[in-house]
Design a protein around this motif. Sequence first.
Motif, PDB file in Angstrom:
ATOM      1  N   ARG A 235       9.484  48.140  46.961  1.00 18.47           N
ATOM      2  CA  ARG A 235       8.913  47.732  48.292  1.00 18.47           C
ATOM      3  C   ARG A 235       8.703  46.313  48.447  1.00 18.47           C
ATOM      4  NH1 ARG A 235       4.790  51.976  49.839  1.00 18.47           N
ATOM      5  NH2 ARG A 235       4.834  50.991  52.016  1.00 18.47           N
ATOM      6  N   ILE A 236       7.839  45.800  47.296  1.00 20.13           N
ATOM      7  CA  ILE A 236       7.383  44.357  47.353  1.00 20.13           C
ATOM      8  C   ILE A 236       8.682  43.537  46.874  1.00 20.13           C
ATOM      9  CG2 ILE A 236       5.702  42.908  45.829  1.00 20.13           C
ATOM     10  CD1 ILE A 236       4.136  45.305  45.488  1.00 20.13           C
ATOM     11  N   HIS A 237       9.205  43.869  45.944  1.00 19.65           N
ATOM     12  CA  HIS A 237      10.291  43.049  45.514  1.00 19.65           C
ATOM     13  C   HIS A 237      11.444  42.566  46.546  1.00 19.65           C
ATOM     14  CE1 HIS A 237       9.702  42.619  40.810  1.00 19.65           C
ATOM     15  NE2 HIS A 237       8.854  42.038  41.563  1.00 19.65           N
ATOM     16  N   THR A 238      12.054  43.790  47.361  1.00 18.07           N
ATOM     17  CA  THR A 238      12.970  43.694  48.143  1.00 18.07           C
ATOM     18  C   THR A 238      12.336  42.721  49.359  1.00 18.07           C
ATOM     19  OG1 THR A 238      12.459  45.624  49.319  1.00 18.07           O
ATOM     20  CG2 THR A 238      14.137  45.483  47.548  1.00 18.07           C
ATOM     21  N   ALA A 239      11.140  42.911  49.780  1.00 19.47           N
ATOM     22  CA  ALA A 239      10.212  42.147  51.004  1.00 19.47           C
ATOM     23  C   ALA A 239      10.459  40.649  50.335  1.00 19.47           C
ATOM     24  CB  ALA A 239       9.149  42.719  51.188  1.00 19.47           C
ATOM     25  N   TRP A 240      10.033  40.456  49.029  1.00 22.96           N
ATOM     26  CA  TRP A 240       9.894  39.231  48.675  1.00 22.96           C
ATOM     27  C   TRP A 240      11.126  38.331  48.586  1.00 22.96           C
ATOM     28  CZ3 TRP A 240      11.973  36.365  44.817  1.00 22.96           C
ATOM     29  CH2 TRP A 240      11.421  35.109  44.303  1.00 22.96           C
ATOM     30  N   ALA A 241      12.157  39.245  48.529  1.00 21.80           N
ATOM     31  CA  ALA A 241      13.545  38.769  48.534  1.00 21.80           C
ATOM     32  C   ALA A 241      14.033  38.323  50.067  1.00 21.80           C
ATOM     33  CB  ALA A 241      14.453  39.283  47.847  1.00 21.80           C
ATOM     34  N   GLY A 242      13.195  38.833  51.024  1.00 15.12           N
ATOM     35  CA  GLY A 242      13.584  38.644  52.578  1.00 15.12           C
ATOM     36  C   GLY A 242      13.939  39.735  53.169  1.00 15.12           C
ATOM     37  N   PHE A 243      14.100  40.987  52.507  1.00 12.87           N
ATOM     38  CA  PHE A 243      14.543  42.097  52.897  1.00 12.87           C
ATOM     39  C   PHE A 243      13.895  43.391  52.482  1.00 12.87           C
ATOM     40  CE2 PHE A 243      17.968  39.048  51.717  1.00 12.87           C
ATOM     41  CZ  PHE A 243      18.560  38.834  53.040  1.00 12.87           C
ATOM     42  N   PRO A 244      12.824  43.322  53.618  1.00 15.62           N
ATOM     43  CA  PRO A 244      11.824  44.711  53.315  1.00 15.62           C
ATOM     44  C   PRO A 244      12.525  45.752  53.509  1.00 15.62           C
ATOM     45  CG  PRO A 244      11.456  43.459  55.196  1.00 15.62           C
ATOM     46  CD  PRO A 244      12.319  42.516  54.498  1.00 15.62           C
ATOM     47  N   LEU A 245      12.258  47.202  53.244  1.00 15.76           N
ATOM     48  CA  LEU A 245      12.963  48.316  53.235  1.00 15.76           C
ATOM     49  C   LEU A 245      12.581  48.722  54.907  1.00 15.76           C
ATOM     50  CD1 LEU A 245      11.922  50.537  50.551  1.00 15.76           C
ATOM     51  CD2 LEU A 245      13.917  48.903  50.684  1.00 15.76           C
ATOM     52  N   VAL A 246      13.541  49.297  55.369  1.00 16.61           N
ATOM     53  CA  VAL A 246      13.680  49.493  56.928  1.00 16.61           C
ATOM     54  C   VAL A 246      12.733  50.530  56.969  1.00 16.61           C
ATOM     55  CG1 VAL A 246      15.098  50.903  58.483  1.00 16.61           C
ATOM     56  CG2 VAL A 246      16.126  49.432  57.295  1.00 16.61           C
ATOM     57  N   GLY A 247      11.626  50.278  57.985  1.00 13.12           N
ATOM     58  CA  GLY A 247      10.696  50.874  58.562  1.00 13.12           C
ATOM     59  C   GLY A 247       9.493  50.954  57.463  1.00 13.12           C
ATOM     60  N   ASP A 248       9.349  50.071  56.794  1.00 14.15           N
ATOM     61  CA  ASP A 248       8.264  50.014  55.728  1.00 14.15           C
ATOM     62  C   ASP A 248       7.129  49.354  56.606  1.00 14.15           C
ATOM     63  OD1 ASP A 248       6.404  49.071  53.847  1.00 14.15           O
ATOM     64  OD2 ASP A 248       7.812  49.185  52.443  1.00 14.15           O
ATOM     65  N   PRO A 249       5.861  50.235  56.751  1.00 16.51           N
ATOM     66  CA  PRO A 249       4.626  49.927  57.552  1.00 16.51           C
ATOM     67  C   PRO A 249       3.823  48.988  56.610  1.00 16.51           C
ATOM     68  CG  PRO A 249       4.416  52.101  56.358  1.00 16.51           C
ATOM     69  CD  PRO A 249       5.774  51.594  55.888  1.00 16.51           C
ATOM     70  N   LEU A 250       4.142  48.470  55.427  1.00 14.44           N
ATOM     71  CA  LEU A 250       3.020  47.871  54.739  1.00 14.44           C
ATOM     72  C   LEU A 250       3.736  46.248  54.432  1.00 14.44           C
ATOM     73  CD1 LEU A 250       0.314  47.676  53.591  1.00 14.44           C
ATOM     74  CD2 LEU A 250       1.111  48.595  51.435  1.00 14.44           C
ATOM     75  N   TYR A 251       4.786  46.082  53.840  1.00 11.35           N
ATOM     76  CA  TYR A 251       5.193  44.832  53.324  1.00 11.35           C
ATOM     77  C   TYR A 251       6.495  44.287  54.283  1.00 11.35           C
ATOM     78  CZ  TYR A 251       3.042  46.891  49.236  1.00 11.35           C
ATOM     79  OH  TYR A 251       2.114  47.068  48.256  1.00 11.35           O
ATOM     80  N   ALA A 252       5.678  43.046  54.443  1.00  9.96           N
ATOM     81  CA  ALA A 252       6.705  41.952  55.339  1.00  9.96           C
ATOM     82  C   ALA A 252       7.637  40.939  54.410  1.00  9.96           C
ATOM     83  CB  ALA A 252       5.760  41.166  56.214  1.00  9.96           C
ATOM     84  N   PRO A 253       8.480  40.397  54.909  1.00 13.56           N
ATOM     85  CA  PRO A 253       9.296  39.417  54.188  1.00 13.56           C
ATOM     86  C   PRO A 253       8.499  38.478  53.493  1.00 13.56           C
ATOM     87  CG  PRO A 253      10.439  39.964  56.211  1.00 13.56           C
ATOM     88  CD  PRO A 253       9.176  40.558  56.373  1.00 13.56           C
ATOM     89  N   GLY A 254       8.793  38.278  52.102  1.00 14.00           N
ATOM     90  CA  GLY A 254       8.028  37.530  51.326  1.00 14.00           C
ATOM     91  C   GLY A 254       7.115  38.286  50.278  1.00 14.00           C
ATOM     92  N   GLY A 255       6.991  39.535  50.654  1.00 12.59           N
ATOM     93  CA  GLY A 255       6.106  40.626  49.758  1.00 12.59           C
ATOM     94  C   GLY A 255       4.723  40.651  50.036  1.00 12.59           C
ATOM     95  N   ALA A 256       4.280  40.021  51.083  1.00 16.38           N
ATOM     96  CA  ALA A 256       2.837  40.057  51.339  1.00 16.38           C
ATOM     97  C   ALA A 256       2.520  41.193  52.343  1.00 16.38           C
ATOM     98  CB  ALA A 256       2.332  38.765  52.154  1.00 16.38           C
ATOM     99  N   PRO A 257       1.252  41.963  52.462  1.00 15.31           N
ATOM    100  CA  PRO A 257       1.270  42.969  53.028  1.00 15.31           C
ATOM    101  C   PRO A 257       0.888  42.695  54.476  1.00 15.31           C
ATOM    102  CG  PRO A 257      -0.733  42.397  51.900  1.00 15.31           C
ATOM    103  CD  PRO A 257       0.267  41.709  51.285  1.00 15.31           C
TER     104      PRO A 257
END
Length: 300
Positions: A235-257
């Motif tokens: 969840r963190i790594h895909t968000a860090w790469a700019g593509f957070p998991l669909v519907g993830d309530p915690l992680y935004a693009p960049g991997g920050a909460p």
Amino acid sequence: MALNAGYSYHSRAERGGPSVLAYLTATFRHSEAEVWALRLAAGEVEVDGVRATGSERLRPGQEVVWHRPPWEEPDAPLEFGVLFEDASLLAVTKPAGLPTLPGGGFYEHTLLRRVRAQFPGASPLHRLGRGTSGLVLFAREGAAGAALSAAWLEREVRKTYLALAAGVPGWDTLEITAPIGPVAHPRLGEVYAAHPAGKASHSAARVLERRTQAGPAGETLLAVDIRTGRPHQIRIHTAWAGFPLVGDPLYAPGGAPLPGLPGLPGDGGYLLHAWRLGFRHPASGAWTQLEAAPPPRLQV
């Protein structure tokens, strides 16, 4: 909803000096001193088998037990499937929404308790987040557990997940090595996230299917091999790469909460599935690969 049977939490004082009330408040920070005082008054706490009032001074090595009364657990899907079974190992499929281990108000409604009701003594060799579905491997005897635990530490176990990410990347494969560590969060106190001071982490993502017609930004089905096992790593790594998991309530693009949460991290909403697990069988030495069928939205 029926109550569970309650549970006794055991701990041991490492140092002497504090009162039982102060020890409980400092050790189990989910409850304030006023709440622990009420539990003590109700006779729920013992020290070395004797009911405690809270004012007693602890000595090093004394055992403190909180007998938690029966409580009503949150709902969770309770069914699991058996993928593989022999004298050494057990592999099961966990549904999304069922915690692997007790915690956060869950005890009977956990994969561990459900599996042990059918396979006494089975011990999970890894865990999945509550919102993650898929394959969980259990050891059924000590030698197998020790051998596979060592293989995990040596990164000899291969783990592949399926993940549905928001957006459509231009790359086909991507190695992600953003470090992961704990960071402060205004609502949750502390969460894991991409952080320069975190531990080394490594995921390898590859595109299986681009779904450009799904929503305004599209969606992408990814296969992700994880070389390390940090909390919420995919969840963190895909968000860090700019593509957070669909519907993830915690992680935004960049991997920050995210500071304001539409839901808590265990509430699901995202689609992540432990798909394949490869390892050398501790008894036979044969390479073994197991696969858990994914839910419909994670099928190619």
